[in-house]
Design an enzyme around this catalytic site. Sequence first.
Site, PDB file in Angstrom:
ATOM      1  N   ARG A  52       0.812  -1.214   0.000  1.00  0.00           N
ATOM      2  CA  ARG A  52       0.000   0.000   0.000  1.00  0.00           C
ATOM      3  C   ARG A  52       0.846   1.264   0.000  1.00  0.00           C
ATOM      4  O   ARG A  52       0.599   2.206  -0.758  1.00  0.00           O
ATOM      5  CB  ARG A  52      -0.935   0.002   1.226  1.00  0.00           C
ATOM      6  N   CYS A  86      -4.726  -3.519   8.713  1.00  0.00           N
ATOM      7  CA  CYS A  86      -3.656  -2.760   8.047  1.00  0.00           C
ATOM      8  C   CYS A  86      -4.126  -1.316   8.000  1.00  0.00           C
ATOM      9  O   CYS A  86      -5.134  -1.011   7.352  1.00  0.00           O
ATOM     10  CB  CYS A  86      -3.407  -3.290   6.636  1.00  0.00           C
ATOM     11  N   THR A 145      -2.616   1.435   6.693  1.00  0.00           N
ATOM     12  CA  THR A 145      -2.405   2.126   5.411  1.00  0.00           C
ATOM     13  C   THR A 145      -3.472   1.738   4.399  1.00  0.00           C
ATOM     14  O   THR A 145      -3.860   2.559   3.554  1.00  0.00           O
ATOM     15  CB  THR A 145      -1.003   1.817   4.859  1.00  0.00           C
ATOM     16  N   THR A 173       3.412   3.948   9.011  1.00  0.00           N
ATOM     17  CA  THR A 173       4.148   3.910   7.744  1.00  0.00           C
ATOM     18  C   THR A 173       4.230   5.308   7.150  1.00  0.00           C
ATOM     19  O   THR A 173       3.421   6.191   7.460  1.00  0.00           O
ATOM     20  CB  THR A 173       3.459   3.002   6.707  1.00  0.00           C
ATOM     21  N   LYS A 183       8.294  -7.111   8.818  1.00  0.00           N
ATOM     22  CA  LYS A 183       7.869  -7.737   7.565  1.00  0.00           C
ATOM     23  C   LYS A 183       8.917  -8.706   7.032  1.00  0.00           C
ATOM     24  O   LYS A 183       8.586  -9.649   6.301  1.00  0.00           O
ATOM     25  CB  LYS A 183       7.539  -6.672   6.513  1.00  0.00           C
ATOM     26  N   CYS A 186       0.479   1.384  12.987  1.00  0.00           N
ATOM     27  CA  CYS A 186       0.756   0.402  11.938  1.00  0.00           C
ATOM     28  C   CYS A 186       0.701  -0.959  12.613  1.00  0.00           C
ATOM     29  O   CYS A 186       1.260  -1.137  13.704  1.00  0.00           O
ATOM     30  CB  CYS A 186       2.123   0.642  11.309  1.00  0.00           C
TER      31      CYS A 186
END
Length: 248
Positions: free
Chosen positions: A48, A83, A85, A125, A165, A194
């Site tokens: 994203r 999520c 974002t 983010t 991640k 986030c």
Amino acid sequence: MKILGVAGGLGPLATACFMRRCVEMTDAKSDQDHLEIALLNRPSTPDRTAYILDRSQPDPLPALIGTIRALEGLGAGCIAIPCVTAHYFFAPLQQATGVPILNALEETALCLQKEGVKKVGLLATEGTIRTGILQKAFSRRGIAAETPDWANQCRVTDIIYQNIKAGRPADATAFAQASASLLKKGCQCILLGCTELSVARDELRLGEGYLDVLDVLARASVLACGARLKPAYKTLVSGRREETLRSV
């Protein structure tokens, strides 16, 4: 109870963390008291933030719409997207389905307002920061939001992408530096905005002074589906449930 649809894989570890939080927050005496959850885990969904910052990158919206519609087909009565974002695409996603999608942005703003927070520090983010989606939600409720300077935002980005991640431990020093920079600006608490930072929170066993957006979304999911919420989760900002969340 309604079936909770979960648009997962954004990323996978954050999704697993969200599912666990839903279980931990439910006041259940047996299996049958827990939520029924339809999960579609799609880590293949384009990133994203990459698209938000550079429109030449793959657009995640078609994949997200496909996920939402698939969850609708599985009988979801409401949908959660763990999520933050991805909430940049909230309006077109809601338009694509008749099933209500829980809005983590508005739920978080409401939580801060109810708990008397007037100024919050935001760790998220770069895509979330740049779009201002959280800041706008807060502003509508009279809440000011501070964001990290460039150096500390780079630290946060590395924690999200290069640590969590990538399946590596969160950088405790970088996390502490980014948090301290916001507290120096007079923030009453720091929002983990986030869901990868929710994973980092568990790893680092953070103390009081944080509000976790994943907690907010999990609580909203439990309530929206008609399950009972454990009384300990009626408040989320203080961090008084830290020992419980360490085991999540």
